[in-house]
Design a protein around this motif. Sequence first.
Motif, short mmCIF file in Angstrom:
data_model
loop_
_atom_site.label_atom_id
_atom_site.label_comp_id
_atom_site.label_asym_id
_atom_site.label_seq_id
_atom_site.Cartn_x
_atom_site.Cartn_y
_atom_site.Cartn_z
N THR A 250 0.82 -1.22 0.00
CA THR A 250 0.00 0.00 0.00
C THR A 250 0.85 1.26 0.00
N SER A 263 -4.52 0.13 -4.86
CA SER A 263 -5.94 0.08 -5.24
C SER A 263 -6.11 -0.12 -6.73
N GLN A 264 -5.22 0.47 -7.52
CA GLN A 264 -5.31 0.34 -8.97
C GLN A 264 -5.04 -1.10 -9.41
N TYR A 266 -5.23 -3.81 -7.56
CA TYR A 266 -6.28 -4.66 -7.00
C TYR A 266 -7.53 -4.62 -7.87
N GLN A 267 -7.91 -3.44 -8.31
CA GLN A 267 -9.09 -3.32 -9.18
C GLN A 267 -8.88 -4.08 -10.49
N SER A 312 -5.51 3.02 1.31
CA SER A 312 -5.79 2.11 0.19
C SER A 312 -7.25 1.66 0.20
N SER A 316 -9.78 2.38 -2.84
CA SER A 316 -10.50 1.29 -3.51
C SER A 316 -11.99 1.61 -3.60
N ARG A 319 -12.70 4.12 -6.17
CA ARG A 319 -12.63 3.53 -7.51
C ARG A 319 -13.89 2.72 -7.84
N LEU A 321 -15.26 0.15 -5.76
CA LEU A 321 -15.39 -1.15 -5.11
C LEU A 321 -16.28 -1.05 -3.88
N ALA A 326 -13.12 -3.89 -0.65
CA ALA A 326 -12.01 -3.02 -0.23
C ALA A 326 -11.34 -3.53 1.03
#
Length: 388
Positions: A250, A263-264, A266-267, A312, A316, A319, A321, A326
């Motif tokens: 993170t 987060s990017q 993970y998405q 993070s 998320s 973004r 989620l 998240a």
Amino acid sequence: MLLIKNVEIFDPRSIGKKNIFICFDKIAYISQRINIPDKNFPQVEILDGTGLKAIPGLIDLHIHINGGGGEGGFYNRTPELGLTKFTLNGVTTCVGLLGTDGITRNMEGLLAKAQALQSEGISTYCWTGCYDVPTRTLTDSVRGDIITVDKIIGAGEIAVSDHRGSHPSDEDLIHLACETRVGGLISGKCGVLHMHLGDGKRGLTPIFDVIENSDIPFENLLPTHLNRNSLLSRQCMEYLKMGGFTDITTGIKNENDDAISSSQLYQTILKENISPYHVTMSSDAGGSMPFFDSSGKLTKLTIGMPSTDIDSIRESIERGLSMELALIPLTLSPARFLKFPCKGKIAEGYDADLVLLDDKLNIHTVISRGKIMVQNYKPTAYGTFENK
């Protein structure tokens, strides 16, 4: 005893507004109505959770609890982390480790710091070893450390594809993975080999080679820092699709041209229909975050902080989620992977590790092992030598 009333619970699933009754260090009862007897019953502290969201306490599996660094000289050694660095950022369980420096930072000091933080109120574990192979241990072997030292759950962080490491061969990594696996089997622990991935040319290739050339299961391997460059991010996707487990840092926030935020990445992983339970996140807090130029010269040095974990989660959600998705990489996913059976979830019989968030997802209250550590955004418990 503690009763949290009228709080919206994410366990990490959304289960609505309920009351949570905590007895000593465990969640004893969750219900829409809990009545405390007026007579012949111990005193219960009441905490009003109206307008707040309860989530499980965060589990950070990669923290340099007794400091790290030194790549720029002795004056670059980072300090130990005090208790409130964890609690103010919602971290109620952590796994401490060594990094580049296995000489002036050693396993004895790491274990002592873990014991200190445990005494002060959070749950702690350790990885044995450091970047080096052969790595540094308390007993005569990695296997011995895992079996005989309660807090040690596996080995790490072993450096792979990094100019600061010892460039372990495939056989070296397979031997280490076998040591951690058997140590875990005998002791009932996760027995994971936790590997630091650097900016080296081979990237994740050595880990692919371990899988191809040995019988080590994916469950005993956890590479980390996979969002540090575009090569590792691409290989991360391939590794996950094979059935692997990965850890995303993170603290990496597009500081290099091709670094990707946690987060990017993970998405992107979720868009490929990969289970979130194959992904964990950690902060790399307490360690130095050095930047080197093409010739290997240190150009900048920063320190990782635990605050990037909750950041993070917020990112998320921003973004798109859900709260559940998240939360998973910092709660239930590491709890399952590391074999922490009573952590990572808000449920009866689980450890009373909770974080209460306000409507802006700021940390309002933190409860660790049943004790309030942060309330109304301020610490209520401090480390022994912290300035109160």
